[in-house]
Design a protein around this motif. Structure first.
Motif, PDB file in Angstrom:
ATOM      1  N   VAL A   3       0.854  -1.190   0.000  1.00  0.00           N
ATOM      2  CA  VAL A   3       0.000   0.000   0.000  1.00  0.00           C
ATOM      3  C   VAL A   3       0.887   1.236   0.000  1.00  0.00           C
ATOM      4  CG1 VAL A   3      -1.912  -1.142   1.209  1.00  0.00           C
ATOM      5  CG2 VAL A   3      -0.206   0.111   2.527  1.00  0.00           C
ATOM      6  N   ARG A   4       0.318   2.361  -0.425  1.00  0.00           N
ATOM      7  CA  ARG A   4       1.021   3.651  -0.414  1.00  0.00           C
ATOM      8  C   ARG A   4       0.194   4.624   0.419  1.00  0.00           C
ATOM      9  NH1 ARG A   4       1.328   5.356  -5.815  1.00  0.00           N
ATOM     10  NH2 ARG A   4       3.247   4.198  -6.005  1.00  0.00           N
ATOM     11  N   LEU A  26       4.152   0.647   2.248  1.00  0.00           N
ATOM     12  CA  LEU A  26       4.157  -0.349   3.313  1.00  0.00           C
ATOM     13  C   LEU A  26       3.915  -1.712   2.683  1.00  0.00           C
ATOM     14  CD1 LEU A  26       1.814   1.616   5.742  1.00  0.00           C
ATOM     15  CD2 LEU A  26       4.294   1.785   5.551  1.00  0.00           C
ATOM     16  N   GLU A  27       4.537  -2.744   3.263  1.00  0.00           N
ATOM     17  CA  GLU A  27       4.400  -4.093   2.721  1.00  0.00           C
ATOM     18  C   GLU A  27       4.038  -5.080   3.812  1.00  0.00           C
ATOM     19  OE1 GLU A  27       8.133  -5.082   0.920  1.00  0.00           O
ATOM     20  OE2 GLU A  27       7.757  -3.829  -0.832  1.00  0.00           O
ATOM     21  N   GLY A  28       3.560  -6.227   3.377  1.00  0.00           N
ATOM     22  CA  GLY A  28       3.324  -7.363   4.262  1.00  0.00           C
ATOM     23  C   GLY A  28       2.252  -7.122   5.300  1.00  0.00           C
ATOM     24  N   ALA A  38      -6.546   1.888   8.543  1.00  0.00           N
ATOM     25  CA  ALA A  38      -6.121   3.291   8.450  1.00  0.00           C
ATOM     26  C   ALA A  38      -7.332   4.193   8.243  1.00  0.00           C
ATOM     27  CB  ALA A  38      -5.136   3.468   7.293  1.00  0.00           C
ATOM     28  N   PRO A  39      -7.202   5.476   8.615  1.00  0.00           N
ATOM     29  CA  PRO A  39      -8.309   6.399   8.359  1.00  0.00           C
ATOM     30  C   PRO A  39      -8.684   6.395   6.868  1.00  0.00           C
ATOM     31  CG  PRO A  39      -6.640   7.442   9.735  1.00  0.00           C
ATOM     32  CD  PRO A  39      -6.075   6.126   9.276  1.00  0.00           C
ATOM     33  N   VAL A  40      -9.965   6.577   6.597  1.00  0.00           N
ATOM     34  CA  VAL A  40     -10.478   6.543   5.231  1.00  0.00           C
ATOM     35  C   VAL A  40      -9.754   7.573   4.368  1.00  0.00           C
ATOM     36  CG1 VAL A  40     -12.530   6.888   3.807  1.00  0.00           C
ATOM     37  CG2 VAL A  40     -12.722   5.731   6.022  1.00  0.00           C
ATOM     38  N   ILE A  43      -4.866   5.600   2.561  1.00  0.00           N
ATOM     39  CA  ILE A  43      -4.105   4.488   1.990  1.00  0.00           C
ATOM     40  C   ILE A  43      -4.610   4.166   0.593  1.00  0.00           C
ATOM     41  CG2 ILE A  43      -3.669   1.992   2.224  1.00  0.00           C
ATOM     42  CD1 ILE A  43      -2.119   3.558   4.250  1.00  0.00           C
ATOM     43  N   GLU A  44      -3.671   3.885  -0.310  1.00  0.00           N
ATOM     44  CA  GLU A  44      -3.995   3.406  -1.655  1.00  0.00           C
ATOM     45  C   GLU A  44      -3.379   2.011  -1.788  1.00  0.00           C
ATOM     46  OE1 GLU A  44      -2.893   4.554  -6.271  1.00  0.00           O
ATOM     47  OE2 GLU A  44      -1.734   5.431  -4.635  1.00  0.00           O
ATOM     48  N   VAL A  45      -4.201   1.042  -2.143  1.00  0.00           N
ATOM     49  CA  VAL A  45      -3.702  -0.326  -2.305  1.00  0.00           C
ATOM     50  C   VAL A  45      -3.005  -0.429  -3.649  1.00  0.00           C
ATOM     51  CG1 VAL A  45      -4.333  -2.764  -2.469  1.00  0.00           C
ATOM     52  CG2 VAL A  45      -5.511  -1.279  -0.834  1.00  0.00           C
TER      53      VAL A  45
END
Length: 121
Positions: A3-4, A26-28, A38-40, A43-45
């Protein structure tokens, strides 16, 4: 999973409050956690975990009761063995001999088969 971070946020992770800045990837386990918690909009998958492959169905074992040509099923359960014997003194003697030939014959089976082989049951 990857995710970013697209919007900065703070979160409790690994026993500490941590700031996650824009463009951090972030990984894993961490990525899985923040993708769900995470808050809405923060995060972008980038990459999802692959779908687990279905496990193949276990091969069906042959029913020892139906394998009469192979002799008594002394490696099966006592109920399976006694079903194979079916009260027949000849089969009981055959099963008794096979059970006693094992490294560790089951004493309860030996007793039941001996009684049947002698015609006591």
């Amino acid at each position: 999973m990857r995710v970013r971070v697209v919007k900065p946020f703070e979160a409790y992770w690994n026993y500490a409050v941590t700031t996650f800045n824009v463009d951090a990837e972030l990984e894993g386990e961490m990525a899985r956690h923040f993708a769900d918690n995470a808050p809405v909009g923060c995060i972008e998958v980038l990459e999802r975990d692959p779908e687990p492959k279905p496990e193949p169905a276990p091969a069906k074992a042959a029913d020892p009761v139906q394998s009469e040509g192979d002799g008594p099923p002394v490696d099966g359960t006592i109920d399976t063995l006694m079903t194979w014997v079916d009260g027949d003194p000849g089969r009981a003697a055959q099963a008794l001999e096979a059970e006693q030939a094992k490294d560790k014959p089951r004493s309860t089976v030996v007793k039941r088969l001996a009684g049947l082989a002698d015609g006591e049951e």
